[in-house]
Design a protein around this motif. Sequence first.
Motif, mmCIF file in Angstrom:
data_model
loop_
_atom_site.group_PDB
_atom_site.id
_atom_site.type_symbol
_atom_site.label_atom_id
_atom_site.label_comp_id
_atom_site.label_asym_id
_atom_site.label_seq_id
_atom_site.Cartn_x
_atom_site.Cartn_y
_atom_site.Cartn_z
ATOM 1 N N HIS A 398 0.876 -1.177 0.000
ATOM 2 C CA HIS A 398 0.000 0.000 0.000
ATOM 3 C C HIS A 398 0.909 1.221 0.000
ATOM 4 C CE1 HIS A 398 -3.150 -2.665 1.476
ATOM 5 N NE2 HIS A 398 -2.466 -2.923 2.566
ATOM 6 N N SER A 399 0.331 2.384 -0.381
ATOM 7 C CA SER A 399 1.067 3.633 -0.180
ATOM 8 C C SER A 399 0.068 4.782 -0.041
ATOM 9 C CB SER A 399 2.044 3.903 -1.332
ATOM 10 O OG SER A 399 1.415 4.558 -2.400
ATOM 11 N N ILE A 400 0.520 5.892 0.531
ATOM 12 C CA ILE A 400 -0.411 6.982 0.843
ATOM 13 C C ILE A 400 -0.879 7.722 -0.402
ATOM 14 C CG2 ILE A 400 0.493 7.289 3.168
ATOM 15 C CD1 ILE A 400 2.007 9.746 2.181
ATOM 16 N N GLN A 401 -0.157 7.607 -1.500
ATOM 17 C CA GLN A 401 -0.569 8.297 -2.722
ATOM 18 C C GLN A 401 -1.557 7.485 -3.548
ATOM 19 O OE1 GLN A 401 2.700 9.806 -5.022
ATOM 20 N NE2 GLN A 401 3.337 11.253 -3.438
ATOM 21 N N HIS A 402 -1.774 6.254 -3.171
ATOM 22 C CA HIS A 402 -2.740 5.420 -3.875
ATOM 23 C C HIS A 402 -3.787 4.994 -2.854
ATOM 24 C CE1 HIS A 402 0.987 5.206 -6.176
ATOM 25 N NE2 HIS A 402 0.222 5.053 -7.248
ATOM 26 N N HIS A 403 -4.902 5.653 -2.862
ATOM 27 C CA HIS A 403 -5.925 5.457 -1.835
ATOM 28 C C HIS A 403 -6.693 4.169 -2.097
ATOM 29 C CE1 HIS A 403 -4.984 9.527 -0.622
ATOM 30 N NE2 HIS A 403 -5.189 9.927 -1.870
ATOM 31 N N ASN A 404 -5.986 3.077 -1.856
ATOM 32 C CA ASN A 404 -6.549 1.763 -2.158
ATOM 33 C C ASN A 404 -5.953 0.751 -1.185
ATOM 34 O OD1 ASN A 404 -7.174 -0.784 -3.392
ATOM 35 N ND2 ASN A 404 -7.551 0.313 -5.310
ATOM 36 N N GLU A 405 -6.805 -0.105 -0.638
ATOM 37 C CA GLU A 405 -6.314 -1.088 0.326
ATOM 38 C C GLU A 405 -5.570 -2.240 -0.334
ATOM 39 O OE1 GLU A 405 -8.517 -2.359 3.707
ATOM 40 O OE2 GLU A 405 -9.911 -0.679 3.580
ATOM 41 N N GLU A 406 -5.634 -2.330 -1.655
ATOM 42 C CA GLU A 406 -4.906 -3.388 -2.342
ATOM 43 C C GLU A 406 -3.423 -3.037 -2.409
ATOM 44 O OE1 GLU A 406 -6.402 -4.574 -6.093
ATOM 45 O OE2 GLU A 406 -8.394 -5.068 -5.350
ATOM 46 N N GLN A 407 -2.597 -4.031 -2.206
ATOM 47 C CA GLN A 407 -1.151 -3.830 -2.268
ATOM 48 C C GLN A 407 -0.679 -4.079 -3.702
ATOM 49 O OE1 GLN A 407 0.922 -6.104 0.760
ATOM 50 N NE2 GLN A 407 -0.756 -5.867 2.197
ATOM 51 N N TYR A 408 -0.404 -3.025 -4.434
ATOM 52 C CA TYR A 408 0.070 -3.238 -5.796
ATOM 53 C C TYR A 408 1.221 -2.312 -6.187
ATOM 54 C CZ TYR A 408 -2.996 0.748 -6.930
ATOM 55 O OH TYR A 408 -3.608 1.979 -6.966
ATOM 56 N N ILE A 409 1.798 -1.577 -5.214
ATOM 57 C CA ILE A 409 2.924 -0.698 -5.508
ATOM 58 C C ILE A 409 4.226 -1.475 -5.358
ATOM 59 C CG2 ILE A 409 4.114 1.442 -4.895
ATOM 60 C CD1 ILE A 409 1.283 1.776 -6.043
ATOM 61 N N SER A 410 5.011 -1.557 -6.416
ATOM 62 C CA SER A 410 6.317 -2.216 -6.341
ATOM 63 C C SER A 410 7.371 -1.204 -5.919
ATOM 64 C CB SER A 410 6.692 -2.803 -7.704
ATOM 65 O OG SER A 410 6.951 -1.767 -8.633
ATOM 66 N N LEU A 411 8.504 -1.693 -5.470
ATOM 67 C CA LEU A 411 9.603 -0.806 -5.082
ATOM 68 C C LEU A 411 10.170 -0.071 -6.295
ATOM 69 C CD1 LEU A 411 11.421 -3.057 -2.456
ATOM 70 C CD2 LEU A 411 9.996 -1.047 -2.024
ATOM 71 N N GLU A 412 10.107 -0.700 -7.448
ATOM 72 C CA GLU A 412 10.572 -0.026 -8.672
ATOM 73 C C GLU A 412 9.670 1.168 -8.996
ATOM 74 O OE1 GLU A 412 12.795 -3.271 -11.428
ATOM 75 O OE2 GLU A 412 10.660 -3.631 -11.128
ATOM 76 N N ASN A 413 8.354 0.983 -8.847
ATOM 77 C CA ASN A 413 7.432 2.102 -9.087
ATOM 78 C C ASN A 413 7.612 3.205 -8.047
ATOM 79 O OD1 ASN A 413 6.268 0.982 -11.346
ATOM 80 N ND2 ASN A 413 4.625 -0.030 -10.223
ATOM 81 N N TYR A 414 7.806 2.805 -6.800
ATOM 82 C CA TYR A 414 8.039 3.799 -5.745
ATOM 83 C C TYR A 414 9.277 4.625 -6.068
ATOM 84 C CZ TYR A 414 8.808 5.860 -1.144
ATOM 85 O OH TYR A 414 8.998 6.756 -0.116
ATOM 86 N N LYS A 415 10.325 3.955 -6.485
ATOM 87 C CA LYS A 415 11.581 4.642 -6.794
ATOM 88 C C LYS A 415 11.391 5.662 -7.918
ATOM 89 C CE LYS A 415 16.310 3.745 -8.355
ATOM 90 N NZ LYS A 415 17.256 2.707 -8.834
ATOM 91 N N LYS A 416 10.612 5.298 -8.938
ATOM 92 C CA LYS A 416 10.372 6.215 -10.065
ATOM 93 C C LYS A 416 9.633 7.477 -9.633
ATOM 94 C CE LYS A 416 10.140 2.545 -13.562
ATOM 95 N NZ LYS A 416 9.226 1.794 -14.472
ATOM 96 N N ASN A 417 8.803 7.366 -8.590
ATOM 97 C CA ASN A 417 7.965 8.492 -8.152
ATOM 98 C C ASN A 417 8.573 9.305 -7.008
ATOM 99 O OD1 ASN A 417 5.945 7.799 -10.002
ATOM 100 N ND2 ASN A 417 5.051 6.310 -8.592
ATOM 101 N N MET A 418 9.831 9.037 -6.672
ATOM 102 C CA MET A 418 10.473 9.802 -5.598
ATOM 103 C C MET A 418 10.700 11.251 -6.036
ATOM 104 S SD MET A 418 13.233 6.931 -4.239
ATOM 105 C CE MET A 418 14.167 8.103 -3.266
#
Length: 618
Positions: A398-418
């Motif tokens: 999960h992450s705070i920028q995606h208001h969804n209880e499903e876990q679908y954020i990968s670390l690669e995607n997180y890194k791109k959005n830093m």
Amino acid sequence: MNTKTKEIYNFQSETKEILKLMIHSLYSNKEIFLRELIANASDALDKIRFLSITNSNLNIYNTNLSITIECNKKEKTIIISDNGIGMNKKEVIENLGTIAKSGTKNFLSSLNKNNDNKTNLIGQFGVGFYSSFIVADHVTVHTRSVHNSPKEGILWQSHGTGEYSIEYKEKKEVGTSVILKLKEQNQEFLDHWRLKNIIQKYSEYINFSINIKNEKNELEQINKTQALWTHKRTEIKEKQYIEFYKNFTKTSEDPLLWIHNHVEGNQTYILLLYIPSKLSSLPWNQDKKNGIKLYIQKIFIMDGLETLLPNYLRFIKGIVDCNDLPLNISREILQNNKIIEILKKSITKKILNVLEKISVTDQKKYTTFWKNFGTIFKEGPAEDINNRITILKLLRFHSIQHHNEEQYISLENYKKNMVPEQKNIYFITGDNYISASNSPHLEIFKKNNIDVLILSDKVDEWMVNYLIDFEGIKFQSVTKHDQNLNLLFKNHDNKEEIPIEIKQLIEKIKNILKNEIKDVQPTYKLTDTPAVLVPDTNEMSTQMAKLFIAVGQKVPPIKYILEINPKHFLIKKMSKMTDEKEITLWIQMLFDQTVLIEKGSVDNPNAFIARINHILNF
């Protein structure tokens, strides 16, 4: 050749030891005698089939190679017969008079080390033909070699007491019959259904038909299922894979996906592995055996092997069939076997590669996988250092920028959005998604559009201890005191220096709460909340403490740092108070609030309510 003389022989000395052990001990897994005798019969059938191909001059008249099992309740006997290659007198003495090829020394050595656990050894070491004496007090073998005439049939007999007899007895058919005279306490094996279940458990997939003669003297074939994994992938239809999975797992659900590989080289083995479409047990149940069954040349050996698959992949179901292991391999030997170590590495790598592939090519299927097995898979970073990079890429959050209880954020995607100033991967742990995502620790991150991973599964707090970095970027908890984090937001929002009255308030708080907290410091992480408690950088987190307490472990008290928001109206109001009783009351009330936010409860709720009531009465 004297066809009437009965000759008496003594067993090899080591064989006597094992026979004595079998006769005078009780075993929890008596049923393996049938697996061993069927395996021997299957070997005999393989040999005669090979001869029929390689030696056209040999008069082999067996057209329907099979194994037959017959029970005689009146005589209390079980007869296991095959029309295989058979044995001559010399071969009978070599094969039935010695146990040298059955791992005797390892077997006896283990017995000496496991005196209190002898009941579990039979079936793990598998001592072949001699396991007959687990259930029988008298064993007869009537055999005739394919190279011999009917008059040259051999009759071998023994009570398992140290000696055996051999005599010639005419046998019309080529092959071998083993007749077991059962002990009184083992009459259960005369039951048709009992034998059928044992055959289906251990010998379902051997090459030859196994038939039981029922009470009507009719033959019923038991092993009707083919060893699907032995066929080439190009020969198998999708429907066949699915049906095999349903029969294998005794479920009505289709699998999510499967992996089928024939591997040849230094080790030769076959994999047919399935990822289920649904979770069948509690995710944190680590005592649950995995669903891998080990076969050796299509004969079932054992299941639930932690030596074949790491624990974080215990949801995998399927078959590993290895040609390079002896049939009598034990669980103990497997733990220290180099072939098994190589198998485990290869199987793990193969599963991870398939998961990595579908995470890119079939995100819908990968999302289904993660919903069901993500909680278990999160044990991977701690358990499997060799595949750490691949495992980290497969994690979802999960992450705070995606208001969804499903876990679908990968670390690669997180890194791109830093954001440009960001140097860490930020995360927060909590009891559940709602409480974690609404934590005051996230206020400034939300304001400045900096994403934070939300970790709210039971395993997460433990997992993050092994998340050191991803592609060189370190992980950082937002709930722990970090001066660098404060400086980041101070610079980002161009904060002014702290007023003198706030500094004076900080000193008052330190003095009043000196027995409760480690320190008081201003923070720039908060926007709507007056204060929070944070463990120091090297302190145990609140969530970790909760986990230890939940399993009955004692934990040392955590000395928190109280971080206050200099811009908040309550902090400003408190900084202007002059009455000592009033300021003390407000500071204690503020502290209670932070404890409630951090821990979810306060030690003394009545005192907390009383303070609030006093403040409301002003």
